[in-house]
Design a protein around this motif. Structure first.
Motif, PDB file in Angstrom:
ATOM      1  N   ILE A   6      94.565  62.931  64.359  1.00 31.75           N
ATOM      2  CA  ILE A   6      93.694  63.671  63.439  1.00 31.75           C
ATOM      3  C   ILE A   6      94.490  64.790  62.790  1.00 31.75           C
ATOM      4  O   ILE A   6      95.158  65.568  63.480  1.00 31.75           O
ATOM      5  N   ILE A  18      86.610  67.845  64.990  1.00 27.53           N
ATOM      6  CA  ILE A  18      86.569  67.605  63.542  1.00 27.53           C
ATOM      7  C   ILE A  18      85.398  68.370  62.945  1.00 27.53           C
ATOM      8  O   ILE A  18      84.278  68.321  63.459  1.00 27.53           O
ATOM      9  N   LYS A  20      82.339  69.224  60.775  1.00 28.65           N
ATOM     10  CA  LYS A  20      81.280  68.491  60.079  1.00 28.65           C
ATOM     11  C   LYS A  20      80.825  69.240  58.834  1.00 28.65           C
ATOM     12  O   LYS A  20      80.405  68.651  57.863  1.00 28.65           O
ATOM     13  N   GLN A  81      85.514  63.535  55.092  1.00 25.87           N
ATOM     14  CA  GLN A  81      84.634  62.376  54.986  1.00 25.87           C
ATOM     15  C   GLN A  81      85.415  61.128  54.560  1.00 25.87           C
ATOM     16  O   GLN A  81      85.208  60.036  55.101  1.00 25.87           O
ATOM     17  N   TRP A  83      88.619  60.545  54.971  1.00 26.51           N
ATOM     18  CA  TRP A  83      89.501  60.140  56.076  1.00 26.51           C
ATOM     19  C   TRP A  83      88.707  59.393  57.146  1.00 26.51           C
ATOM     20  O   TRP A  83      89.173  58.400  57.701  1.00 26.51           O
ATOM     21  N   CYS A  84      87.481  59.851  57.443  1.00 23.84           N
ATOM     22  CA  CYS A  84      86.634  59.196  58.446  1.00 23.84           C
ATOM     23  C   CYS A  84      86.271  57.779  58.004  1.00 23.84           C
ATOM     24  O   CYS A  84      86.290  56.843  58.812  1.00 23.84           O
ATOM     25  N   ASN A  87      89.176  55.422  58.352  1.00 17.54           N
ATOM     26  CA  ASN A  87      89.514  55.104  59.745  1.00 17.54           C
ATOM     27  C   ASN A  87      88.311  54.603  60.545  1.00 17.54           C
ATOM     28  O   ASN A  87      88.329  54.619  61.778  1.00 17.54           O
ATOM     29  N   ALA A  88      87.277  54.164  59.831  1.00 18.38           N
ATOM     30  CA  ALA A  88      86.071  53.676  60.515  1.00 18.38           C
ATOM     31  C   ALA A  88      86.377  52.498  61.431  1.00 18.38           C
ATOM     32  O   ALA A  88      85.805  52.366  62.516  1.00 18.38           O
ATOM     33  N   ILE A  92      86.334  55.773  64.261  1.00 18.47           N
ATOM     34  CA  ILE A  92      85.998  57.119  63.779  1.00 18.47           C
ATOM     35  C   ILE A  92      84.630  57.076  63.104  1.00 18.47           C
ATOM     36  O   ILE A  92      84.404  56.279  62.193  1.00 18.47           O
ATOM     37  N   ASP A  93      83.714  57.935  63.552  1.00 10.54           N
ATOM     38  CA  ASP A  93      82.373  57.988  62.961  1.00 10.54           C
ATOM     39  C   ASP A  93      82.393  58.754  61.650  1.00 10.54           C
ATOM     40  O   ASP A  93      83.085  59.775  61.526  1.00 10.54           O
ATOM     41  N   ARG A  94      81.594  58.267  60.689  1.00 10.19           N
ATOM     42  CA  ARG A  94      81.497  58.950  59.395  1.00 10.19           C
ATOM     43  C   ARG A  94      80.694  60.239  59.558  1.00 10.19           C
ATOM     44  O   ARG A  94      79.706  60.291  60.279  1.00 10.19           O
TER      45      ARG A  94
END
Length: 417
Positions: A6, A18, A20, A81, A83-84, A87-88, A92-94
């Motif tokens: 990360i 991370i 939010k 957002q 990047w998330c 990498n889903a 990685i959660d959005r």
């Protein structure tokens, strides 16, 4: 799951998670909103105790305590957002787009809209949603005068005799936002119109499914008001006020009101009982009969404690004892609950039996106490794990009337002598 590195600047310096909802302080450092707001809240409490300034966790520079000065870092949020999402597939959660808190000016506009009859209902709905959302909104609404607006709306509805849809929202907002500040106390402590408005709501027959909810909220508001009312207002309460509280108790047995409203009505009777001639007004309203009837079908500990407390107060009066003894189950229900509910009910039960045995002990009453087991229960109190003062009081009652109970085969003579 594949391990993902990360980017360092995506992590909050406080939580190391991370971000939010990244926000930047006046010192130029970006934090996650939840973390920095919690830091400011905690640091503010410590600073007030130690007379120190709140500082930035990273730079140690002074920070203003107003969370409205935190600036959303939209660019960084979009980068996080993106990047998330990229990498889903790696687990990685959005991160959803945060819902930004409203400022005071917006909330002030909503509160002022309550006075506009064309848009007041919609304004009340929005205010209620904000109150439920979080504590910050609740505090902000209190600061911009939400309580005053709700009082005005409730009293206006009463004077115009209109049970409009917004009344449910206004009552709920009042109760949720209420805090006993000096400003709020001054607003309601001498407000007879507000109490009259609440009684009007309780008396009204509403042709909808929200009747029980609205009346429950009305009772919660009444409790808030009574708790801070002046002695003059409490002493001047009219008999109709107590009659309405008794009606609430009566409706509980018929399931026309919630148990929460019943508890509030009981607490209101306790709070108002000591003032002026209120004891006599409560007795004259038929409260004792309804209290005993309610206790006969009650299964909740707290309700029993409140009922016993009121009965103990009322039995200090001759009229109260007379009304208590008129009910065929009065002594019986007190006897049955003793040593079965809590130390609070035991205390009140002994007070009631003590008052009756001292001031109203006719031959019939003494026989009734023996017949329903009150005398046996007093003997049990002496032998039970009770407070010493309760044992002493029970012993005093037994000795006072040992001449009447001494021949009973149910009573051990040494307990009476």
């Amino acid at each position: 799951m594949e391990e993902v590195e990360i980017p360092q600047y995506f992590l909050c310096p406080i939580s190391l998670m991370i971000m939010k909802d990244p926000v930047t302080t006046v010192t130029g450092i970006t934090y996650d909103r939840e973390s920095i707001e919690m830091w400011l809240l905690t640091a503010e409490e410590e600073a007030e105790e130690e007379a120190e300034a709140v500082t930035c966790p990273v730079t140690k520079q002074k920070l203003p305590r107003d969370t409205e000065l935190l600036t959303p870092n939209h660019m960084l949020r979009r980068l996080i957002q993106a990047w998330c999402i990229a990498n889903a597939s790696k687990g990685i959660d959005r991160i959803p787009t945060p819902k930004y808190p409203l400022d005071k000016s917006h909330m002030l506009r909503l509160v002022r809209q309550v006075n506009n009859h064309q848009i007041c209902i919609e304004a009340l709905r929005k205010i209620e949603a904000l109150v439920i959302e979080n504590e910050k909104n609740k505090k902000c609404l209190e600061e911009v005068g939400a309580i005053k607006a709700m009082v005005s709306f409730i009293v206006k509805s009463f004077k115009e005799k209109k049970l409009i849809n917004g009344l449910e929202h206004a009552l709920r907002i009042f109760h949720l936002v209420w805090s006993p500040t000096t400003k709020n106390e001054q607003l309601v402590k001498e407000n007879h119109d507000l109490i009259e408005a609440i009684l009007w709501i309780l008396r009204s027959e509403m042709m909808n499914n929200n009747q029980v909810i609205i009346k429950t909220h009305a009772m919660m508001v009444l409790k808030n008001v009574i708790e801070i009312s002046s002695s003059n207002l409490l002493s001047g309460l009219q008999p109709e006020f107590f009659q309405e509280m008794v009606n609430i108790l009566r409706k509980e047995s018929k399931h026309h009101i919630s148990q929460q409203a019943t508890k509030v009505a009981l607490q209101v009777l306790i709070d108002t009982c000591p003032w002026g001639r209120n004891k006599h007004k409560i007795i004259e309203s038929g409260a004792i009969f309804e209290l005993i009837e309610l206790e006969l079908c009650n299964t909740e500990k707290r309700v029993s404690e409140l009922i016993f407390c009121i009965l103990a107060h009322l039995c200090t009066c001759a009229d109260g004892r007379a009304e208590f003894l008129k009910h065929a189950a009065g002594i019986s229900v007190i006897t049955k609950r003793t040593l079965r509910v809590s130390s609070t009910t035991d205390d009140c039960a002994i007070q009631i039996l003590g008052s009756i045995s001292k001031f109203s002990a006719t031959k019939e009453v003494l026989i009734e106490m023996l017949r329903v087991g009150a005398v046996s229960k007093l003997c049990m109190v002496i032998q039970a794990d009770c407070e010493d003062y309760l044992k002493k009081k029970a012993m005093e009652i037994l000795r006072t009337h040992s001449y009447a109970w001494g021949n009973s085969p149910c009573i051990q003579i040494h307990l009476l002598t």
